[in-house]
Design a protein around this motif. Structure first.
Motif, PDB file in Angstrom:
ATOM      1  N   ALA A  59      44.020  45.793  69.946  1.00 51.78           N
ATOM      2  CA  ALA A  59      45.024  44.768  70.245  1.00 51.78           C
ATOM      3  C   ALA A  59      44.541  43.836  71.358  1.00 51.78           C
ATOM      4  O   ALA A  59      44.750  42.622  71.294  1.00 51.78           O
ATOM      5  N   GLN A  60      43.884  44.387  72.370  1.00 52.08           N
ATOM      6  CA  GLN A  60      43.364  43.531  73.438  1.00 52.08           C
ATOM      7  C   GLN A  60      42.226  42.650  72.934  1.00 52.08           C
ATOM      8  O   GLN A  60      42.065  41.521  73.404  1.00 52.08           O
ATOM      9  N   SER A  61      41.478  43.134  71.969  1.00 52.54           N
ATOM     10  CA  SER A  61      40.438  42.299  71.365  1.00 52.54           C
ATOM     11  C   SER A  61      41.065  41.128  70.612  1.00 52.54           C
ATOM     12  O   SER A  61      40.580  39.997  70.685  1.00 52.54           O
ATOM     13  N   VAL A  62      42.160  41.388  69.915  1.00 56.00           N
ATOM     14  CA  VAL A  62      42.890  40.306  69.235  1.00 56.00           C
ATOM     15  C   VAL A  62      43.448  39.329  70.264  1.00 56.00           C
ATOM     16  O   VAL A  62      43.383  38.111  70.085  1.00 56.00           O
ATOM     17  N   ALA A  63      43.972  39.846  71.375  1.00 54.07           N
ATOM     18  CA  ALA A  63      44.469  38.978  72.450  1.00 54.07           C
ATOM     19  C   ALA A  63      43.334  38.131  73.027  1.00 54.07           C
ATOM     20  O   ALA A  63      43.517  36.940  73.312  1.00 54.07           O
ATOM     21  N   ALA A  64      42.157  38.730  73.180  1.00 53.30           N
ATOM     22  CA  ALA A  64      41.003  37.982  73.681  1.00 53.30           C
ATOM     23  C   ALA A  64      40.601  36.889  72.695  1.00 53.30           C
ATOM     24  O   ALA A  64      40.226  35.778  73.095  1.00 53.30           O
ATOM     25  N   TYR A  65      40.699  37.186  71.394  1.00 51.30           N
ATOM     26  CA  TYR A  65      40.436  36.174  70.364  1.00 51.30           C
ATOM     27  C   TYR A  65      41.384  34.985  70.548  1.00 51.30           C
ATOM     28  O   TYR A  65      40.957  33.827  70.593  1.00 51.30           O
ATOM     29  N   ALA A  66      42.673  35.284  70.688  1.00 51.65           N
ATOM     30  CA  ALA A  66      43.663  34.215  70.867  1.00 51.65           C
ATOM     31  C   ALA A  66      43.401  33.458  72.168  1.00 51.65           C
ATOM     32  O   ALA A  66      43.529  32.225  72.214  1.00 51.65           O
ATOM     33  N   GLY A  67      43.015  34.187  73.223  1.00 53.55           N
ATOM     34  CA  GLY A  67      42.696  33.546  74.496  1.00 53.55           C
ATOM     35  C   GLY A  67      41.501  32.615  74.387  1.00 53.55           C
ATOM     36  O   GLY A  67      41.509  31.506  74.930  1.00 53.55           O
ATOM     37  N   CYS A  68      40.460  33.039  73.686  1.00 50.72           N
ATOM     38  CA  CYS A  68      39.280  32.188  73.477  1.00 50.72           C
ATOM     39  C   CYS A  68      39.644  30.938  72.683  1.00 50.72           C
ATOM     40  O   CYS A  68      39.197  29.833  73.014  1.00 50.72           O
ATOM     41  N   GLN A  69      40.457  31.126  71.638  1.00 51.19           N
ATOM     42  CA  GLN A  69      40.877  29.979  70.833  1.00 51.19           C
ATOM     43  C   GLN A  69      41.670  28.982  71.685  1.00 51.19           C
ATOM     44  O   GLN A  69      41.468  27.770  71.594  1.00 51.19           O
ATOM     45  N   ALA A  70      42.587  29.507  72.519  1.00 46.60           N
ATOM     46  CA  ALA A  70      43.388  28.636  73.384  1.00 46.60           C
ATOM     47  C   ALA A  70      42.501  27.913  74.390  1.00 46.60           C
ATOM     48  O   ALA A  70      42.625  26.687  74.568  1.00 46.60           O
ATOM     49  N   ARG A  71      41.619  28.629  75.060  1.00 49.26           N
ATOM     50  CA  ARG A  71      40.738  28.024  76.067  1.00 49.26           C
ATOM     51  C   ARG A  71      39.851  26.948  75.444  1.00 49.26           C
ATOM     52  O   ARG A  71      39.654  25.883  76.019  1.00 49.26           O
ATOM     53  N   GLN A  72      39.322  27.242  74.271  1.00 47.20           N
ATOM     54  CA  GLN A  72      38.456  26.282  73.590  1.00 47.20           C
ATOM     55  C   GLN A  72      39.217  25.001  73.257  1.00 47.20           C
ATOM     56  O   GLN A  72      38.656  23.914  73.289  1.00 47.20           O
ATOM     57  N   ALA A  73      40.515  25.125  72.957  1.00 52.42           N
ATOM     58  CA  ALA A  73      41.347  23.970  72.624  1.00 52.42           C
ATOM     59  C   ALA A  73      41.943  23.305  73.869  1.00 52.42           C
ATOM     60  O   ALA A  73      42.683  22.337  73.753  1.00 52.42           O
ATOM     61  N   GLY A  74      41.656  23.864  75.050  1.00 53.72           N
ATOM     62  CA  GLY A  74      42.220  23.304  76.284  1.00 53.72           C
ATOM     63  C   GLY A  74      43.679  23.642  76.475  1.00 53.72           C
ATOM     64  O   GLY A  74      44.387  22.959  77.221  1.00 53.72           O
ATOM     65  N   ALA A  75      44.145  24.678  75.816  1.00 51.68           N
ATOM     66  CA  ALA A  75      45.556  25.084  75.889  1.00 51.68           C
ATOM     67  C   ALA A  75      45.681  26.325  76.773  1.00 51.68           C
ATOM     68  O   ALA A  75      44.705  27.045  76.986  1.00 51.68           O
ATOM     69  N   PRO A  76      46.885  26.600  77.275  1.00 56.36           N
ATOM     70  CA  PRO A  76      47.066  27.813  78.081  1.00 56.36           C
ATOM     71  C   PRO A  76      47.036  29.074  77.220  1.00 56.36           C
ATOM     72  O   PRO A  76      47.359  29.037  76.036  1.00 56.36           O
ATOM     73  N   VAL A  77      46.632  30.163  77.828  1.00 52.68           N
ATOM     74  CA  VAL A  77      46.661  31.465  77.163  1.00 52.68           C
ATOM     75  C   VAL A  77      48.112  31.930  77.161  1.00 52.68           C
ATOM     76  O   VAL A  77      48.779  31.900  78.187  1.00 52.68           O
ATOM     77  N   GLU A  78      48.607  32.333  75.984  1.00 52.55           N
ATOM     78  CA  GLU A  78      50.006  32.717  75.861  1.00 52.55           C
ATOM     79  C   GLU A  78      50.151  34.175  75.452  1.00 52.55           C
ATOM     80  O   GLU A  78      49.232  34.780  74.910  1.00 52.55           O
ATOM     81  N   LEU A  79      51.327  34.676  75.700  1.00 50.10           N
ATOM     82  CA  LEU A  79      51.664  36.055  75.385  1.00 50.10           C
ATOM     83  C   LEU A  79      51.816  36.242  73.881  1.00 50.10           C
ATOM     84  O   LEU A  79      52.334  35.379  73.183  1.00 50.10           O
ATOM     85  N   GLY A  80      51.346  37.373  73.395  1.00 46.58           N
ATOM     86  CA  GLY A  80      51.528  37.756  72.007  1.00 46.58           C
ATOM     87  C   GLY A  80      52.005  39.191  71.956  1.00 46.58           C
ATOM     88  O   GLY A  80      52.030  39.888  72.981  1.00 46.58           O
ATOM     89  N   PHE A  81      52.379  39.651  70.789  1.00 41.53           N
ATOM     90  CA  PHE A  81      52.952  40.986  70.640  1.00 41.53           C
ATOM     91  C   PHE A  81      52.259  41.752  69.528  1.00 41.53           C
ATOM     92  O   PHE A  81      52.041  41.216  68.443  1.00 41.53           O
ATOM     93  N   LEU A  82      51.945  43.007  69.800  1.00 38.28           N
ATOM     94  CA  LEU A  82      51.478  43.918  68.761  1.00 38.28           C
ATOM     95  C   LEU A  82      52.722  44.471  68.084  1.00 38.28           C
ATOM     96  O   LEU A  82      53.537  45.132  68.720  1.00 38.28           O
TER      97      LEU A  82
END
Length: 150
Positions: A59-82
């Motif tokens: 789950a943290q790896s999936v969160a890191a994926y979402a974080g990388c996608q957000a950072r790459q797009a210049g967007a803030p890292v947001e909360l997600g839920f398993l």
């Protein structure tokens, strides 16, 4: 390797961050790693991690994926839920201290409402674990978490 420290990619407090780094990320997948160390939040007396922690590592790896996608797009890292997992399988009862684990997560489904499915694999010396994770990242996280006025 990710351009960003793991603490900037996962919206967790210090001790709750269990993975060490993003090794690689792409449009549909991520690879992370960690070294199992004694004294962690979920460590057993011998320094190992129970196998069920593998779900959180995925789950943290999936969160890191979402974080990388957000950072790459210049967007803030947001909360997600398993939301859950189907068919978690692991061939060991624990991950020994000193072992390096690699986690791969591949997005197999994502809809416009924030629902996603990731096929995850965790490996290490003599260790294999697999799971399909169902995740949810609401489009408006702040309003989603807001308590209704009484």
């Amino acid at each position: 390797m990710s351009r960003w420290p793991i603490a900037e990619l996962i919206p967790h407090a210090a001790d709750m961050i269990l993975i060490d780094e993003v090794v690689r990320f792409g449009d549909e997948d991520v690879e992370t790693r960690l070294l199992v160390r004694p004294g962690g939040l979920f460590s057993r007396a011998d320094g190992s991690l129970p196998a069920w922690v593998g779900i959180e590592l995925m789950a943290q790896s999936v969160a890191a994926y979402a974080g990388c996608q957000a950072r790459q797009a210049g967007a803030p890292v947001e909360l997600g839920f398993l939301l859950g997992t189907r068919n978690f399988q692991c061939n060991v009862e624990h991950f020994p201290a000193g072992v390096e684990l690699q986690i791969k997560a591949v997005r197999s489904l994502q809809d416009d409402n924030g629902m996603g499915v990731f096929e995850c694999q965790l490996t290490g010396p003599g260790i294999e674990a697999f799971a399909r994770l169902n995740v949810f990242r609401p489009p408006q996280v702040a309003s989603y978490l807001q308590e209704p006025a009484v």
